[in-house]
Design an enzyme around this catalytic site. Structure first.
Site, PDB file in Angstrom:
ATOM      1  N   HIS A 132      25.462  -3.994   2.986  1.00 36.90           N
ATOM      2  CA  HIS A 132      25.469  -2.527   3.024  1.00 36.90           C
ATOM      3  C   HIS A 132      25.095  -2.036   4.417  1.00 36.90           C
ATOM      4  O   HIS A 132      25.767  -1.163   4.987  1.00 36.90           O
ATOM      5  CB  HIS A 132      24.485  -1.994   1.982  1.00 36.90           C
ATOM      6  CG  HIS A 132      24.234  -0.524   2.057  1.00 36.90           C
ATOM      7  ND1 HIS A 132      24.840   0.388   1.210  1.00 36.90           N
ATOM      8  CD2 HIS A 132      23.438   0.216   2.876  1.00 36.90           C
ATOM      9  CE1 HIS A 132      24.430   1.608   1.516  1.00 36.90           C
ATOM     10  NE2 HIS A 132      23.574   1.525   2.519  1.00 36.90           N
ATOM     11  N   GLU A 133      24.038  -2.597   4.986  1.00 35.01           N
ATOM     12  CA  GLU A 133      23.597  -2.153   6.307  1.00 35.01           C
ATOM     13  C   GLU A 133      24.608  -2.523   7.390  1.00 35.01           C
ATOM     14  O   GLU A 133      24.846  -1.741   8.318  1.00 35.01           O
ATOM     15  CB  GLU A 133      22.227  -2.757   6.633  1.00 35.01           C
ATOM     16  CG  GLU A 133      21.119  -2.363   5.676  1.00 35.01           C
ATOM     17  CD  GLU A 133      20.966  -0.855   5.528  1.00 35.01           C
ATOM     18  OE1 GLU A 133      21.349  -0.114   6.447  1.00 35.01           O
ATOM     19  OE2 GLU A 133      20.462  -0.415   4.479  1.00 35.01           O
ATOM     20  N   HIS A 136      27.332   0.001   7.500  1.00 38.69           N
ATOM     21  CA  HIS A 136      26.930   1.162   8.301  1.00 38.69           C
ATOM     22  C   HIS A 136      27.193   0.902   9.783  1.00 38.69           C
ATOM     23  O   HIS A 136      27.669   1.781  10.511  1.00 38.69           O
ATOM     24  CB  HIS A 136      25.445   1.468   8.103  1.00 38.69           C
ATOM     25  CG  HIS A 136      25.142   2.283   6.888  1.00 38.69           C
ATOM     26  ND1 HIS A 136      25.823   3.448   6.579  1.00 38.69           N
ATOM     27  CD2 HIS A 136      24.196   2.125   5.913  1.00 38.69           C
ATOM     28  CE1 HIS A 136      25.317   3.967   5.468  1.00 38.69           C
ATOM     29  NE2 HIS A 136      24.352   3.185   5.043  1.00 38.69           N
ATOM     30  N   GLU A 215      26.658   6.895   2.235  1.00 40.13           N
ATOM     31  CA  GLU A 215      26.057   5.846   1.413  1.00 40.13           C
ATOM     32  C   GLU A 215      27.078   5.264   0.441  1.00 40.13           C
ATOM     33  O   GLU A 215      27.120   4.050   0.217  1.00 40.13           O
ATOM     34  CB  GLU A 215      24.852   6.396   0.650  1.00 40.13           C
ATOM     35  CG  GLU A 215      23.645   6.696   1.527  1.00 40.13           C
ATOM     36  CD  GLU A 215      23.205   5.502   2.353  1.00 40.13           C
ATOM     37  OE1 GLU A 215      23.158   4.385   1.815  1.00 40.13           O
ATOM     38  OE2 GLU A 215      22.927   5.696   3.550  1.00 40.13           O
TER      39      GLU A 215
END
Length: 295
Positions: A132-133, A136, A215
């Site tokens: 997930h990070e 980003h 998100e």
């Protein structure tokens, strides 16, 4: 709308708020000039130093492959899979379970996890969080989020200083204060009041509007990168439960960087939440899982 354009729009709006604060406090052309200068300095600072500011805000410490081999190898493997340069790896000395990424571009990125998240997540869920990070980072969300956090923090700080100055002025009517009031005769008291109240709220709303939409995109990117949407769904549920007992302590301006809200159950939490609800994110991830099974 591309991420770079969104970043420019965000910078412009937040810069306008900074200029408005200066104009409301000082008044006239001088207020505008000071505000423009302040906005320029803050933008440059946030653009080139926002990653260091964010890491410092959470007291994140860099770790090497020798110091944290399992974590480092996991980040390295996922970064290679995502075709990203190896980011810096950091650990936050906190028992709160959370994680974030920062950096103005993939070449200057960093991924940070707390000691708490390392303690409570199994390997597949931790891998999903890191994916997930890294999403980003790949989407360059880290620049927008870090810049927004830095400028919004500056706006909140200035608004607090204005409020404190106004209180001190009201409580002390000596000659020095009267001279100061004479120098600020062009200032608008109503403008100062509105600035103190509305500027931090406006900055927060701008942050949250961008953070929430990104998100969902980062969740979807993590699901694609790991091919395991359910792992991230379970991790989000576990992190939310942990936040009820051990909230993350730091400047609220940097909360949008985190994978989940720093705390839960706050007053007006849904309105001013930096993230979509965990239920909505889990539902979206399970839908992606169904699509993967079907295909």
């Amino acid at each position: 709308m591309g991420n770079q354009f969104k970043t420019l729009v965000l910078l412009a709006v937040l810069s306008a708020i900074l200029i408005s604060i200066s104009y409301a406090v000082i008044g006239g052309t001088t207020g505008i000039i000071v505000g423009v200068g302040l906005a320029a300095v803050t933008n440059l600072l946030s653009w080139y130093q926002s990653d260091k500011i964010a890491l410092a805000a959470y007291q994140a410490q860099p770790v090497s492959a020798q110091e944290a081999p399992g974590l480092y190898q996991m980040v390295e493997r996922l970064a290679r899979r995502a075709n990203l340069p190896m980011p810096g790896v950091y650990i936050v000395p906190s028992q709160a379970a959370n994680a974030f990424a920062t950096g103005r571009d993939p070449e200057h990125a960093a991924v940070a996890v707390t000691e708490g998240i390392l303690n409570i997540l199994p390997a597949d869920e931790l891998e999903a969080v890191i994916a997930h990070e890294l999403t980003h980072v790949a989407n360059r969300d880290t620049l927008t989020q870090a810049v927004a956090a830095t400028i919004a923090g500056a706006i909140s700080f200035l608004a607090q200083m204005v409020s404190y100055s106004a209180w001190m002025t009201t409580g002390s009517r000596d000659r020095a204060t009267l001279r100061l009031e004479g120098d600020r005769q062009n200032a608008n008291p109503l403008g100062i009041l509105l600035t103190v109240i509305l500027a931090p709220i406006s900055a927060t709303i701008i942050q949250l509007a961008i953070s929430r939409t990104r998100e969902f995109a980062a969740d979807a990117g993590a699901a694609k990168l790991t091919a395991n949407p359910r792992a991230l769904a379970k991790a989000l549920q576990r992190l939310e439960a942990n936040a009820r007992n051990i909230p993350m302590q730091a400047n609220p301006a940097f909360e949008p960087l985190l994978i989940t809200n720093a705390a839960t159950g706050q007053f007006l939490g849904n309105l001013f939440s930096s993230h979509p609800s965990t239920e909505a994110r889990v539902a979206a991830l399970l839908k992606i899982e169904e699509q993967l099974i079907t295909n």
